[in-house]
Design an enzyme around this catalytic site. Structure first.
Site, short mmCIF file in Angstrom:
data_model
loop_
_atom_site.label_atom_id
_atom_site.label_comp_id
_atom_site.label_asym_id
_atom_site.label_seq_id
_atom_site.Cartn_x
_atom_site.Cartn_y
_atom_site.Cartn_z
N VAL A 163 4.29 -7.47 -3.61
CA VAL A 163 4.90 -7.46 -2.29
C VAL A 163 6.37 -7.84 -2.40
O VAL A 163 6.72 -8.83 -3.05
CB VAL A 163 4.19 -8.42 -1.33
CG1 VAL A 163 4.82 -8.36 0.06
CG2 VAL A 163 2.70 -8.08 -1.24
N LYS A 212 4.48 -3.43 0.28
CA LYS A 212 3.38 -3.69 -0.66
C LYS A 212 3.26 -2.47 -1.56
O LYS A 212 3.01 -1.35 -1.10
CB LYS A 212 2.07 -3.94 0.08
CG LYS A 212 0.88 -4.15 -0.84
CD LYS A 212 -0.43 -4.22 -0.05
CE LYS A 212 -0.90 -5.63 0.09
NZ LYS A 212 -2.26 -5.70 0.68
N ASP A 220 -11.99 -11.28 5.04
CA ASP A 220 -11.38 -12.23 4.10
C ASP A 220 -10.45 -13.20 4.84
O ASP A 220 -9.37 -13.52 4.36
CB ASP A 220 -10.60 -11.48 3.01
CG ASP A 220 -10.26 -12.37 1.82
OD1 ASP A 220 -11.00 -13.33 1.55
OD2 ASP A 220 -9.23 -12.12 1.17
N GLY A 270 5.61 -11.84 -3.65
CA GLY A 270 4.34 -12.28 -4.22
C GLY A 270 3.60 -11.12 -4.85
O GLY A 270 4.08 -9.98 -4.86
N GLU A 271 2.42 -11.41 -5.38
CA GLU A 271 1.61 -10.36 -5.99
C GLU A 271 0.14 -10.73 -5.89
O GLU A 271 -0.23 -11.89 -5.74
CB GLU A 271 2.00 -10.15 -7.45
CG GLU A 271 1.79 -11.36 -8.34
CD GLU A 271 2.27 -11.09 -9.76
OE1 GLU A 271 1.45 -10.59 -10.56
OE2 GLU A 271 3.44 -11.37 -10.04
N GLY A 272 -0.68 -9.71 -5.93
CA GLY A 272 -2.13 -9.89 -5.88
C GLY A 272 -2.77 -9.14 -7.02
O GLY A 272 -2.11 -8.71 -7.96
N GLY A 273 -4.08 -8.93 -6.90
CA GLY A 273 -4.81 -8.29 -7.98
C GLY A 273 -4.43 -6.84 -8.20
O GLY A 273 -4.52 -6.34 -9.32
N MET A 274 -4.01 -6.16 -7.14
CA MET A 274 -3.72 -4.74 -7.28
C MET A 274 -2.39 -4.33 -6.65
O MET A 274 -2.11 -3.16 -6.49
CB MET A 274 -4.84 -3.90 -6.67
CG MET A 274 -5.07 -4.13 -5.19
SD MET A 274 -6.34 -3.05 -4.49
CE MET A 274 -5.47 -1.49 -4.41
#
Length: 296
Positions: free
Chosen positions: A24, A40, A135, A17-21
């Protein structure tokens, strides 16, 4: 990154997966019998950003102290010679709580009590270290199968975690005007930019509990802004109004309302206190089931 090896040790298998910064990946630790782990990696575009790097190092420092059965902790922080920065974590295989809730619509009360108990145990460990998650949401909880065949909830992604007594350097990372977190599950004090402690996670956990039981959030709104305003001004929709088909007791309703109290002083002081109150309220509706779950 797939097929590459970081620092001669971590072989990248696939993207998770991936996020804003960050991105993974699933990897194998060749120095530990090819044990699976999650890596990560900071986005290359942000690797030169001093603030992003400071947050990543803070995440690693905090997460390294959070080893617990109900937390996905951080094993180590690494950096390759070409300045690719990464974090190594245990690989947790299972189903995201949000996916389970959305797939089922609503979850049975006994199952919800079990997950709340697990999540609260992980939060208790973090709060003992003066760390607030900030969060907490269904997307940050994994339901995984243990070696003994029993499933458990694991709290993920302490990337926005914050020590209650932050240094001036850390305070700069969350300067006034920058609100970090997910709006749907933020506490009123977090929305207002007020000081936070473990009770803000209790609020988020209570919201999650409500959603698990009903499939919906207790504060309506056509936009995120409307939902946030309603959370700051109004009382939550009674759970029995949201789910009239189920015979929720006054006790369950009372536990949820106290967990979601707008005034932090009126909330449960700890996550285990909330979890215990929910279990006690639920036992009143099905004592034999909950007796087996909690040995009572």
């Amino acid at each position: 990154m797939i097929g590459k090896t970081l620092e001669g040790r971590y072989r990248i298998i696939k993207k998770l997966g991936e996020g804003g910064m960050s991105y993974v990946y699933l990897a194998e630790d060749m120095a530990d019998g090819n044990a699976r782990c999650a890596i990560k990696i900071l986005s290359p575009a942000l690797s030169k950003d001093e603030n992003a790097m400071a947050r990543l190092r803070r995440e690693a420092e905090l997460g390294g102290r959070l080893e617990h059965a109900n937390i996905c902790h951080i094993i180590r922080l690494g950096e390759t010679p070409d300045r690719l920065v990464y974090i190594v974590m245990p690989y947790i295989e299972g189903e995201i709580l949000a996916d389970r809730t959305h797939r089922s619509g609503q979850l049975p009360l006994d199952e919800v009590v079990r997950w709340v108990n697990d999540i609260s145990a992980g939060l208790e460990r973090a709060h003992e270290l003066q760390i607030v998650h900030r969060d907490l949401k269904p997307e940050n909880v994994m339901i995984t199968q243990g070696k003994n065949g029993e499933s458990r909830a694991v709290v993920m992604d302490f990337g926005l975690a914050k020590e209650r007594k932050a240094s001036p350097e850390l305070a700069k990372l969350t300067a006034t005007g920058i609100v970090l977190g997910t709006p749907e599950f933020m506490s009123p004090e977090q929305l207002r930019g007020k000081p936070l402690d473990g009770r803000t996670d209790v609020y988020s956990l209570a919201l999650m509990t409500y959603e698990m039981l009903t499939g919906k959030l207790p504060f309506a709104g056509r936009t995120q802004q409307e939902m946030m305003i309603n959370r700051l001004r109004n009382e939550p929709t009674p759970i029995r109004q949201m789910r009239p088909d189920l015979n929720f007791s006054d006790a369950v309703e009372g536990v949820l309302n106290k967990g979601m109290a707008r005034d932090v002083a009126n909330r449960y002081s700890t996550a285990p206190e909330f979890a215990g109150a929910l279990a006690a309220a639920a036992r009143g509706e099905g004592g034999s089931v909950f007796g087996r779950l909690f040995g009572r």
